[in-house]
Structure formats: structure tokens, C-alpha cells
Design a protein around this motif. Structure first.
Motif, short mmCIF file in Angstrom:
data_model
loop_
_atom_site.label_atom_id
_atom_site.label_comp_id
_atom_site.label_asym_id
_atom_site.label_seq_id
_atom_site.Cartn_x
_atom_site.Cartn_y
_atom_site.Cartn_z
N ASP A 225 -3.43 4.08 -14.71
CA ASP A 225 -4.79 3.78 -14.26
C ASP A 225 -5.39 4.87 -13.39
O ASP A 225 -6.56 4.77 -13.00
CB ASP A 225 -4.79 2.44 -13.50
CG ASP A 225 -6.18 1.87 -13.33
OD1 ASP A 225 -7.01 2.04 -14.23
OD2 ASP A 225 -6.44 1.25 -12.28
N GLY A 226 -4.58 5.90 -13.03
CA GLY A 226 -5.08 6.94 -12.15
C GLY A 226 -5.43 6.41 -10.78
O GLY A 226 -6.48 6.74 -10.21
N ALA A 227 -4.54 5.57 -10.23
CA ALA A 227 -4.83 4.89 -8.97
C ALA A 227 -3.76 5.20 -7.93
O ALA A 227 -2.57 5.12 -8.21
CB ALA A 227 -4.92 3.38 -9.18
N LEU A 228 -4.21 5.56 -6.73
CA LEU A 228 -3.32 5.83 -5.60
C LEU A 228 -3.54 4.71 -4.57
O LEU A 228 -4.67 4.46 -4.15
CB LEU A 228 -3.65 7.18 -4.98
CG LEU A 228 -2.71 7.69 -3.89
CD1 LEU A 228 -1.40 8.17 -4.49
CD2 LEU A 228 -3.38 8.84 -3.12
N ARG A 229 -2.44 4.06 -4.16
CA ARG A 229 -2.56 2.94 -3.22
C ARG A 229 -1.72 3.22 -1.97
O ARG A 229 -0.50 3.27 -2.04
CB ARG A 229 -2.10 1.65 -3.88
CG ARG A 229 -2.18 0.42 -2.97
CD ARG A 229 -2.04 -0.86 -3.76
NE ARG A 229 -0.82 -0.90 -4.53
CZ ARG A 229 0.34 -1.42 -4.10
NH1 ARG A 229 0.41 -1.92 -2.88
NH2 ARG A 229 1.40 -1.44 -4.88
N PRO A 230 -2.35 3.43 -0.80
CA PRO A 230 -1.59 3.65 0.44
C PRO A 230 -0.75 2.42 0.79
O PRO A 230 -1.23 1.28 0.71
CB PRO A 230 -2.68 3.89 1.49
CG PRO A 230 -3.89 4.31 0.71
CD PRO A 230 -3.81 3.55 -0.58
N LEU A 231 0.51 2.68 1.19
CA LEU A 231 1.42 1.60 1.56
C LEU A 231 1.72 1.59 3.06
O LEU A 231 1.77 0.53 3.68
CB LEU A 231 2.74 1.73 0.78
CG LEU A 231 2.65 1.70 -0.74
CD1 LEU A 231 4.02 1.97 -1.34
CD2 LEU A 231 2.09 0.38 -1.22
N ALA A 232 1.96 2.77 3.63
CA ALA A 232 2.33 2.85 5.05
C ALA A 232 2.01 4.25 5.57
O ALA A 232 2.05 5.23 4.82
CB ALA A 232 3.81 2.55 5.24
N GLU A 233 1.71 4.33 6.86
CA GLU A 233 1.47 5.61 7.53
C GLU A 233 2.47 5.75 8.67
O GLU A 233 2.56 4.88 9.53
CB GLU A 233 0.04 5.68 8.06
CG GLU A 233 -0.30 7.03 8.70
CD GLU A 233 -1.77 7.13 9.12
OE1 GLU A 233 -2.12 8.11 9.80
OE2 GLU A 233 -2.55 6.22 8.76
#
Length: 343
Positions: A225-233
Motif C-alpha cells: 500500500d506504500g504506507a509508513l506507520r510510526p510505532l514508537a519514538e
């Protein structure tokens, strides 16, 4: 190479006394560098990219005019392959190869350019397409407008991913008929100032290194899907920095077990264990970078190379295969060193 030796290519800032692009031999086993030659044909070749076949090296010219150049790789050095080509962008800081083009991230103008590559590896006369970012961030000096800092293909080869320090975001793009088109923009924490992104070898995770705050963002990547999803910083330093702390580079081990970052000002390398197939990072330790102002890091064949801009050297470290901890093994002087590419 005919002599069986691998090569490393080192970029530098000629405006600060750098020699241009340096070719060095890589010693088998130790990874030690020996300078072979220098070519000073491009101003401020601050970032380099090697073609997959190893026959052509590309360099940005990080100047107000903004350009990219191609070099033929020979046994002992480099030969210019035609004239440099304007990218129609200001201050290109990064480049990569994607779908028959060289893409450049133009920091000053906040844009990404696509320059066609001819079958022989040389460059067409000008950029075929320029995608201009828009937006800003809360930092009063560094985020008044967009500042594209990196562009690279994702592991699937379907998408071009651009990291923008000025807009606190990552953009996913497609390239068709020489034109870049936006597919999706992923917002990160306001004021974080993302600089560089590195993918995990499993192709489903990525790590975004922030420059304006010393942190690393763990993300899930969906290539379908060409999707980047932040999980943690997470912080890249064990405590509050003593002064300036500007993270610069991030690298992932080929087996996906370790992640390394470099931070200027503090002049350290941080080591993380990648767990749960890259979904989680555990800080392990920090070690001195071996110089001052580490601008970029590169892992190659169990060795970590660090370009120390202000101390004017490239330091290399052997990597413990069990812990990922770097151990300083040597250095070579290169004034205003900015990046290292190993082939």
C-alpha cells in the motif's frame, strides 16, 4: 576489481577544504582503508551513490545551483562521465538510483528531482521532473519551509521515499514517465526534524532518525500500500545531551539484528538491538565516533565506516557479531569528509 580488492568512495565538502571524491582500497578481512586517488571535478560532492553493477558512481553537488555528476569506476579511481547536470533544485544533500533515474533530495528548495540515466550510466542533460514539497514546522530557524534531506527506493522497488526535515514528514512517491507524483504523506511529531530513514532487511519495518530532537522512530512499512506507520519514538542518547546533539546517520545490519546511529556534537555512535523482527529496538550502548562531527555512517561486510566532517577523517570500526558493539580499528585523513560508500 582486477586486483581482487574492494573499494570505498568518500565524499567531502570542497568549500571547506575537502579534496573532492576520494577512492580508497578496502583491505580484506580488516576493512582498513588505503587512499588510492582523488578526483576534484565537482564542487561539494557531499553524498555519493554507487550503481548496482559497480561501474558508475554518482555524486551530488551540494551548491546553490544544485547538480549531480556521474563517474566511471576504474581500477584505481574515477573518471568523469560527461558534465554535471543541473537538478533544478537548491542544495542537494542526498541521492539514490530508482527506476532508471538518479533522484536527488534538494534541501534548500525542499524538492526532489529525477534525472534520467542513459544505458551507459551517464546522465541526461537535465532533470526530467521535480516534485516540490510544501509545508513547515514549529522550529523558528530550521522549519520555515520544506527541506528534503533524503530520498531512496523502498525494498520492493515500487516506491520512492523522501524524508523532509522542514515539514516533519515522510512522503511516499511514484515515478512514471520521468515525473514524481505524491502517493502519501506521513506526519511525524512536530519539531522532530526527520533527516534520514533506513529500512530493516525484512522489508516491513523502517527507522527514521530525527535531527532536531535526538530520537529514532520505529515504523511499520507496508510495501503493498506504500504506507509508513510510526510505532514508537525512542532516544538515541542515554541521557540529556551536554550541548549540541544533532543525529546524522542511521544504518541497519544486513541480518537485521542491530541498528546504529551517529550523533554530531556528542560525537557518539549508538547501538540498538532490533527485536521482534525489527518491530522493537533496545538501546545497548554508545561509543565515541573516533572523531568530531560524524556526518554519515555506512556498514559494509562487518565494518562500520564513519565520516567525521570537522576532524577531517574517516574512522572504521569492527563490529562484534554477538553484541553489535563497534570497536575502533583505524582511520584515514580526509578533510571535510561527508559520506562513505563501499562497493
Amino acid at each position: 576489481m582486477a586486483d581482487g580488492r574492494r573499494r570505498a568512495y568518500i565524499g567531502s565538502f570542497t568549500a571547506a577544504g575537502g579534496p573532492g571524491v576520494v577512492t580508497a582500497a578496502i583491505a580484506p578481512g580488516s576493512g582498513a582503508l588505503t587512499v588510492l586517488s582523488t578526483v576534484n571535478a565537482v564542487r561539494d560532492p557531499s553524498f555519493l551513490a554507487l550503481a548496482p553493477d559497480g561501474r558508475t558512481l554518482y555524486a551530488v553537488s551540494e551548491t546553490a545551483e544544485g547538480a549531480v555528476a556521474a563517474f566511471r569506476v576504474t581500477g584505481e579511481g574515477l573518471v568523469p562521465a560527461g558534465r554535471e547536470v543541473r537538478v533544478d533544485g537548491n542544495g542537494p544533500t542526498h541521492l539514490s538510483l530508482f527506476a532508471g533515474h538518479v533522484l536527488t533530495a534538494n534541501y534548500g528548495s525542499g524538492s526532489v528531482s529525477a534525472v534520467p540515466v542513459r544505458p551507459d550510466g551517464s546522465l541526461a542533460r537535465s532533470a526530467s521532473g521535480v516534485f516540490r514539497h510544501s509545508g513547515s514546522g514549529p522550529h523558528p530557524q530550521r522549519q520555515q519551509g520544506p527541506h528534503a534531506h533524503q530520498v531512496q527506493p523502498d525494498p520492493s522497488g515500487r516506491w520512492a521515499v523522501t524524508v523532509d526535515l522542514g515539514t516533519d514528514s515522510v512522503r511516499v512517491c511514484t515515478l512514471a514517465d520521468g515525473a514524481l507524483s505524491p502517493h502519501r504523506e506521513i506526519a511525524l511529531r512536530p519539531g522532530s526534524g526527520p533527516r534520514h530513514l533506513a529500512f530493516h532487511p525484512d522489508g516491513t519495518h523502517a527507522y527514521v532518525l530525527n535531527e532536531l530532537s535526538p530520537t529514532l522512530v520505529v515504523c511499520h512499512w507496508d510495501a503493498a500500500d506504500g504506507a509508513l506507520r510510526p510505532l514508537a519514538e525512542i532516544p538515541v542518547l542515554p541521557g540529556a545531551p551536554s550541548g549540541d546533539a544533532y543525529p546524522s546517520g542511521v544504518a541497519v545490519s544486513p541480518d537485521g539484528r542491530f541498528v546504529w546511529t551517529a550523533t554530531r556534537g556528542e560525537d557518539v555512535l549508538s547501538v540498538f538491538a532490533a527485536e521482534r523482527e525489527g518491530k522493537a529496538l533496545t538501546p545497548l550502548t554508545t561509543v565515541p565516533c573516533g572523531g568530531h562531527w560524524p556526518r554519515a555512517i555506512t556498514e559494509s561486510d562487518g565494518v562500520l565506516y564513519v565520516a567525521n566532517e570537522r576532524s577531517g577523517d574517516v574512522t572504521w570500526f569492527t563490529l562484534d557479531p554477538d553484541t553489535g558493539v563497534p570497536r575502533r580499528a583505524g582511520s584515514v585523513p580526509v578533510a571535510a569528509a561527508s559520506c562513505v560508500v563501499a562497493g
